[in-house]
Design a protein around this motif. Structure first.
Motif, short mmCIF file in Angstrom:
data_model
loop_
_atom_site.label_atom_id
_atom_site.label_comp_id
_atom_site.label_asym_id
_atom_site.label_seq_id
_atom_site.Cartn_x
_atom_site.Cartn_y
_atom_site.Cartn_z
N THR A 47 -49.72 26.08 71.72
CA THR A 47 -48.92 26.40 70.72
C THR A 47 -48.60 28.03 70.79
N LEU A 51 -44.07 28.53 74.10
CA LEU A 51 -43.32 27.59 73.43
C LEU A 51 -41.82 28.41 73.33
N ARG A 52 -41.98 29.80 73.49
CA ARG A 52 -40.68 30.61 73.47
C ARG A 52 -40.56 31.58 74.64
N ASP A 84 -42.27 33.91 75.20
CA ASP A 84 -42.13 35.16 74.33
C ASP A 84 -43.55 35.93 74.71
N ARG A 104 -46.52 36.85 72.30
CA ARG A 104 -46.56 36.78 70.76
C ARG A 104 -47.71 36.05 70.24
N TRP A 156 -49.27 29.05 60.10
CA TRP A 156 -48.66 27.88 60.01
C TRP A 156 -47.53 27.91 58.94
N ARG A 199 -42.00 31.29 60.49
CA ARG A 199 -41.20 31.21 61.96
C ARG A 199 -40.75 32.88 62.03
N ASP A 200 -41.69 33.75 61.71
CA ASP A 200 -41.43 35.28 61.56
C ASP A 200 -42.52 35.90 62.76
N PRO A 201 -41.64 36.26 63.88
CA PRO A 201 -42.58 36.81 64.98
C PRO A 201 -43.53 37.98 64.66
N ARG A 202 -42.78 38.70 63.61
CA ARG A 202 -43.81 40.11 63.13
C ARG A 202 -45.21 39.38 62.40
N GLU A 224 -43.13 17.01 69.93
CA GLU A 224 -42.80 17.57 71.00
C GLU A 224 -43.03 17.03 72.44
N PHE A 273 -47.29 16.74 72.01
CA PHE A 273 -48.14 17.08 70.75
C PHE A 273 -47.36 16.72 69.37
N TYR A 309 -37.08 26.89 77.02
CA TYR A 309 -37.72 27.77 76.34
C TYR A 309 -37.26 29.18 76.51
N HIS A 310 -36.19 29.38 77.14
CA HIS A 310 -35.62 30.72 77.08
C HIS A 310 -35.23 31.47 76.00
N TRP A 311 -35.95 31.79 75.14
CA TRP A 311 -35.78 32.32 73.80
C TRP A 311 -35.83 33.75 73.44
N ASN A 312 -35.97 34.62 74.57
CA ASN A 312 -36.08 36.17 74.09
C ASN A 312 -34.78 36.74 73.43
N THR A 330 -35.44 35.63 70.12
CA THR A 330 -36.38 36.29 69.24
C THR A 330 -35.95 37.68 68.89
N LEU A 335 -33.55 37.65 66.10
CA LEU A 335 -34.15 37.05 65.00
C LEU A 335 -34.98 38.41 64.45
N LEU A 336 -35.71 39.36 65.09
CA LEU A 336 -36.34 40.37 64.70
C LEU A 336 -35.32 41.32 64.05
N LEU A 386 -34.29 39.93 60.55
CA LEU A 386 -35.48 39.92 59.55
C LEU A 386 -35.42 41.43 59.19
#
Lengths: 304, 304
Positions: free
Chosen positions: A32, A37-38, A40, A105, A110, A113-116, B100, B125, B164-167, B170, B173-174, B177
């Protein structure tokens, strides 16, 4: 049954995971973790050669920059990271080693969805030294293919912050291997080569070395090549390097932590220059290993 | 101490790892799996709602295509994957779940860098259902920002194969936010929006729905939206969607397995249309949940 059977087998490599040192075969990250998963995460690789780290400070500095760029915080000072890397190598007993440090990361609480809000994680491992080219290839030169797959743009992912976004590299490599080549170099979509899986690329033409200046990882071995060339008064040009210019080179070589300076003697199945490993490549290869003896660059490891 | 303490706690979710079912908190992948170290993996997510998978066949079919595209082979037929996913959900007891399935490259024999020699791995999972928007956001509409970060180009990584290529997501998103928005949509570098972290995007203007046709994951929920619109005789246009056109929409909504049809009422801090959740969005949201009762789309899970 004797007590020896209960000793972990560290000989294949050692990882640092959640505060513990474990055999590499047992090292795992939570499924997880957004590092998986990202994708990251930021990472760096430093090598150990004959019992000493090579340019450890430069790798630690770049790792810190990569983490900062992606807003990741390993929560450890460079000296603490050094201790962990050293302990991984020491436990493994490896005198030549490929040592990776990683910041992921982790995951946020839970439902978030906030990476911070995620708790970042630090991992490391030391395994036997990795060569990008085998002994035969290092003697006769690698055969590489220029791929149609474009390297991920710097407008999408900053390539100067070392990361695991490699699908373009992997798909390009698969195509090259299928075509009978041994590795691949990707382009920027404008006719220029940029980099390949785990390495920077260099052209030598009329005594001048050229390497791409953008869209690439600023490799520590790349930096070493530039500094070595300067020490030998060989002019180095950082700029675009077209696929055509690469093919028309007198010499081509790669720089990588996985073997240093590696000769390329065929591009797209056509010989480069004489088809043999050239004099500039040979000279820089020799100097690369000489510099491993230089106290400015080595950090000796105390094994047990 | 009683025997109950030795029972694994599956209530927070269950993972399938190396042939075993384990509590999600204990699920891990080897740190050396290229699925992590090179983000060399394909995945898919199917949801369970009120004890039944929604459009399981569509997700299994896309997973198979994603794996094939990246030359990954989970080594399991769709019926076998179904059994594993079902068992994960059943053990967890979750009536609403985010499920997933993952195929990673695994690793080649030591010393090889040839992805063709790697032993691919399958993981899965089931965890509690994930909402991309919370209840308040679903009522009043999400606030999203259009990012300067470009989505990774399809010339580099095929976005139709789920990966999963999400940089880029991310980092976008940062930024969003930090600016006070709640999510982000990325662009293609030519002024068009493409997609955001975990969702496709739709504009409604003068009764016509538009969603980007390239550079995006072809989401199963996106497909559901298109089919629902067709069933209500609402015209749908697949094509480019400029950032300006998005801002000038009558309505904007997202499609995602993480909540279905989600309203957007602000883009770049400016109200869309009336600033309230619009009638097309409301109608499709209601229909989305109605379709969960349709025997054509549901696969009922037998819990113990």
């Amino acid at each position: 049954m004797n007590s020896h059977e209960h000793q972990p087998d560290f000989s294949q490599g050692v990882a640092f995971v959640r505060g513990r040192y474990v055999p590499i075969a047992e090292a795992a990250i939570p499924i997880t973790d957004w590092g998986f998963l990202r994708s990251d995460a930021a990472y760096d690789v430093v090598t150990v050669w004959e019992g000493a780290f090579f340019r450890l400070d430069a790798h630690l500095e770049r790792f810190e920059k990569s983490c900062a760029r992606f807003r990741l915080n390993p929560g450890l000072a460079p000296a603490q990271i050094t201790d962990i890397l050293t302990q991984c190598v020491r436990l493994s007993g490896l005198k030549s080693s490929y040592v990776e440090m990683i910041c992921t990361r982790g995951q946020p609480p839970w439902g978030s969805r906030d990476p911070r809000q995620a708790v970042n994680q630090f991992y490391a491992f030391a395994v036997p030294y990795v060569w990008i080219a085998n002994e035969e290839q290092r003697k006769r030169g690698l055969h590489v293919q220029i791929s149609d797959v474009e390297r991920i743009s710097p407008r999408s992912v900053d390539p100067t912050a070392k990361n695991y976004h490699w699908n373009d590299m992997t798909m390009g490599l698969l195509g090259a291997l299928d075509a009978g080549a041994e590795s691949v170099v990707l382009t920027d979509g404008a006719g220029n080569v940029v980099e390949g899986p785990g390495f920077n690329i260099f052209s030598v033409k009329n005594g001048v070395i050229t390497t791409p200046d953008r869209g690439v990882l600023e490799g520590i071995t790349r930096r070493t090549v530039i500094e070595m060339a300067q020490s030998r008064s060989i002019p180095v040009q950082l700029g675009t390097l077209s696929a055509d210019a690469l093919r028309a080179s007198d010499e081509v070589f790669l720089s990588t932590s996985g073997g240093g300076v590696l000769p390329v003697t065929k591009v797209d199945n056509q010989a480069i220059g004489s088809g043999n490993v050239g004099p500039v490549t040979q000279s820089l290869t020799a100097l690369y290993w000489e510099w491993h003896e230089d106290p400015r660059y080595k950090t000796v490891i105390q094994y047990a």
